[in-house]
Design an enzyme around this catalytic site. Structure first.
Site, PDB file in Angstrom:
ATOM      1  N   GLY A  52       0.740  -1.193  -0.202  1.00 27.63           N
ATOM      2  CA  GLY A  52       0.048  -0.049  -0.010  1.00 27.63           C
ATOM      3  C   GLY A  52       0.850   1.345  -0.048  1.00 27.63           C
ATOM      4  N   SER A  53       0.265   2.228   0.632  1.00 26.97           N
ATOM      5  CA  SER A  53       0.863   3.707   0.591  1.00 26.97           C
ATOM      6  C   SER A  53       2.261   3.707   1.368  1.00 26.97           C
ATOM      7  CB  SER A  53       0.105   4.549   1.011  1.00 26.97           C
ATOM      8  OG  SER A  53      -1.140   4.684   0.420  1.00 26.97           O
ATOM      9  N   THR A  54       2.831   2.735   2.114  1.00 30.80           N
ATOM     10  CA  THR A  54       4.167   2.637   2.683  1.00 30.80           C
ATOM     11  C   THR A  54       5.245   2.625   1.341  1.00 30.80           C
ATOM     12  OG1 THR A  54       4.117   0.256   2.779  1.00 30.80           O
ATOM     13  CG2 THR A  54       3.723   1.561   4.630  1.00 30.80           C
ATOM     14  N   ILE A  55       4.703   2.114   0.392  1.00 31.72           N
ATOM     15  CA  ILE A  55       5.731   2.309  -0.784  1.00 31.72           C
ATOM     16  C   ILE A  55       5.701   3.686  -1.504  1.00 31.72           C
ATOM     17  CG2 ILE A  55       5.913   1.218  -3.199  1.00 31.72           C
ATOM     18  CD1 ILE A  55       6.208  -0.802  -0.949  1.00 31.72           C
ATOM     19  N   LYS A  56       4.726   4.622  -1.145  1.00 33.94           N
ATOM     20  CA  LYS A  56       4.962   6.031  -1.618  1.00 33.94           C
ATOM     21  C   LYS A  56       6.335   6.806  -0.994  1.00 33.94           C
ATOM     22  CE  LYS A  56      -0.118   6.748  -2.276  1.00 33.94           C
ATOM     23  NZ  LYS A  56      -1.264   7.116  -1.668  1.00 33.94           N
TER      24      LYS A  56
END
Length: 579
Positions: free
Chosen positions: A294-298
């Site tokens: 999810g958004s941790t990859i951002k």
């Protein structure tokens, strides 16, 4: 007369000599018979002992059809103790008694089973009866018995029943560090976790040559801190119950050495009684499970854009309209529908903004960066249970766009924590270790993956995202005195081939103290439900509070002293009206 006399004398002489010749012949014949008798006796002895030897070889080569072998006369080889970084025992050998039978000496198998059942009611009747009736010389009946059971069976006085002292592995903490320690089989051989790693480092060879003796084996010290490990597991188990999730996990990582201080995954198992260890939901999700994070990859998308030098913290991205590519439309979860600065893209977790950050670098550059960060390659560490990440075989534009915000690739939570540590420690990627490692040792294996300026900018964005009132999603991870910064990740799970908005995999990755980070903490929670009395089930409502609990309870064990100056400077001035 003379001739006649000579002839008579000659005849007399010949008559006198004849008995001597006959005697020699008789002696020669008698000697031959004696020699023949000796040779025949030797041949008989050789033949008899040859037959005996042949039968021994024959019986020795026969297979035991029951599948059991007798005791070797020595206890099982020892294993070294496993200690935490402070010397606390995590695993050790203890002596146990194992019950065996000599079926040839069993007088009455029925009576023997009946007596044994009074002490061992769970004994398999059919299997035990078959072994006692086998007529073999040896058969195991029960391994790893308690002293009380041994004493009770000895009191029964059953002929043909005996005990053998063996080594058994004991884990004082039970399930506290089960996925890290792993376990051993009935023969005290490592089959998973660090137990298996120890065998692969030479213990198996020592066992094979008979040198695995408890007096000669040095303890194996891990990087784990048992105090922090207890906290992490407790938080993970509590969160799984509190949010009615199917699984949860967490890891605490030293960002300067790569040492894993604690790691837990629930559901777990008790290595002292691993009856459920093979259940599919008991795998180590932190290193052996791959997920769309999810958004941790951002975090990595933003760091990639900054490190490219093509953008900076003052750059802006147009997030007024969704992005349509093929049959897919990319929207923001809580869209602002306006142009966003780079910090706003990060704290509002804009999918559109992240996609445009990736577009700045390009498809090949995007893929190369994630490989550089170690997110798409199999992680190198001591733990055997490590999964291989998944990515598209051929990257296209749509893949780069979706991966930019955490969909379309899968990696392990531990790798995500390792990559985040590189963004916090000045840009050095250090593979994780479960063994002690100094900063000097870590510097020899570290790889510079982003610039120090990029790392500084990411620390700023992490802190901004967690500040109260900033609008970021990480405020629930705040702990007074410890200045936490981080990034949430709420990933929709694929159900029946489609992303479901109701089934989520949540994560939160954090660093503290964020102005000078020492540790990264990452938590995950799989398919959480909204907490009782609340409506939200995204990462900010569950994964972030898990991080706060871990930091609040373990920071002092990690040697991080609280600093309340920031809270005091921002506190309102108190006026005393009594004066």
């Amino acid at each position: 007369m003379t001739a006649t006399w000579i002839k008579r004398k000659k005849t007399e002489l010949e008559t006198v000599k004849a008995p001597a010749f006959a005697l020699d012949a008789r002696k020669k014949k008698s000697g031959n018979r004696a020699r023949n008798r000796v040779v025949m006796a030797i041949a008989c002895f050789v033949g008899i002992y040859g037959i005996i030897g042949g039968r021994l070889v024959y019986y020795g080569m026969q297979e035991d059809t029951t599948g059991y072998n007798g005791p070797t006369g020595a206890v099982l080889a020892s294993r070294p103790d496993i200690l935490d970084r402070n010397g606390e025992v995590l695993a050790t050998d203890i002596k146990t008694a194992s019950l065996y039978a000599e079926p040839r000496k069993i007088v009455d198998p029925d009576e023997a089973i009946e007596l044994l059942s009074t002490v061992l009611p769970d004994l398999n009747f059919e299997q035990t009866y078959s072994r006692l009736k086998s007529g073999t010389g040896f058969a195991w009946l029960k391994r790893g018995m308690t002293p009380q059971q041994k004493s009770q069976i000895m009191a029964l006085g059953i002929p043909g029943i005996g005990f053998r002292t063996e080594k058994s592995r004991f884990y004082p903490g039970g399930p506290t560090a089960s996925h890290i320690l792993g376990l051993v089989n009935i023969d005290n051989q490592g089959t998973a976790g660090m137990e298996k790693y120890i065998d692969e480092q030479g213990l198996s060879d020592l066992r094979d040559v008979g040198l695995a003796d408890s007096r000669s084996l040095e303890p194996v010290k891990l990087s784990i801190d048992l105090r922090v490990q207890h906290v992490v597991r407790d938080v993970v188990v509590t969160a799984m119950q509190k949010y009615r999730a199917i699984a949860a996990g967490a890891v605490v990582l030293n960002i300067h050495t790569g040492e894993v201080l604690a790691m837990a995954s629930a559901p777990d198992f008790d290595p002292n009684n691993p009856f459920n260890v093979l259940d599919k939901d008991h795998l180590n999700r932190m290193s052996a499970g791959t997920y769309e994070m999810g958004s941790t990859i951002k975090s990595f998308t933003t760091a990639m854009a900054l490190d490219s030098g093509k953008v900076n913290l003052q750059s802006t991205f147009d997030a007024r309209r969704p992005i349509t590519i093929g049959r897919q439309t990319i929207r923001d979860f809580h869209g602002k529908n306006r142009i966003l600065t780079m910090p706003e893209v990060f704290i509002y977790s804009s999918n559109i903004g992240s996609a445009k950050e990736a577009d700045v670098v390009g498809i090949e550059g995007h893929r190369e960066f994630l490989h550089r960060m170690g997110l798409l390659d199999r992680m190198q560490t001591e733990l055997p249970e490590v999964a291989r990440p998944m990515e598209p075989k051929v990257w296209k534009k749509v893949h780069s766009i979706t991966i930019a915000f955490g969909h379309g690739m899968a990696t392990t939570p531990l790798q995500t924590a390792v990559g985040a540590a590189a963004l916090m420690n000045g840009g050095k990627l250090i593979q994780p270790t479960f063994l002690p490692r100094t900063i000097d040792e870590a510097s020899k294996v570290a790889k510079q993956v982003v610039s120090e300026k990029t790392s500084e900018d990411m620390r700023y964005l992490y802190r901004l995202n967690s500040e109260t009132g900033s609008g970021g999603s990480g405020s629930r991870a705040n702990v007074k005195g410890y200045r936490v910064g981080g990034k949430t990740g709420t990933a929709e799970k694929v159900i029946n081939g489609r992303y479901s908005s109701d089934v989520r995999f949540n994560a939160f990755v954090a660093a503290f103290p964020i102005d000078k980070p020492e540790y990264v903490v990452l938590t995950i929670i799989d398919e959480p439900k909204a907490e009782e009395g609340k409506v939200g089930a995204t990462a900010g409502f569950n994964a972030a509070p898990m991080v706060a609990d871990i930091i609040r309870r373990s920071a002092s064990f990690l040697g991080v002293q609280p600093d309340f100056r920031e809270e005091q400077e921002s506190a309102p001035l108190m006026v005393n009206f009594d004066q």
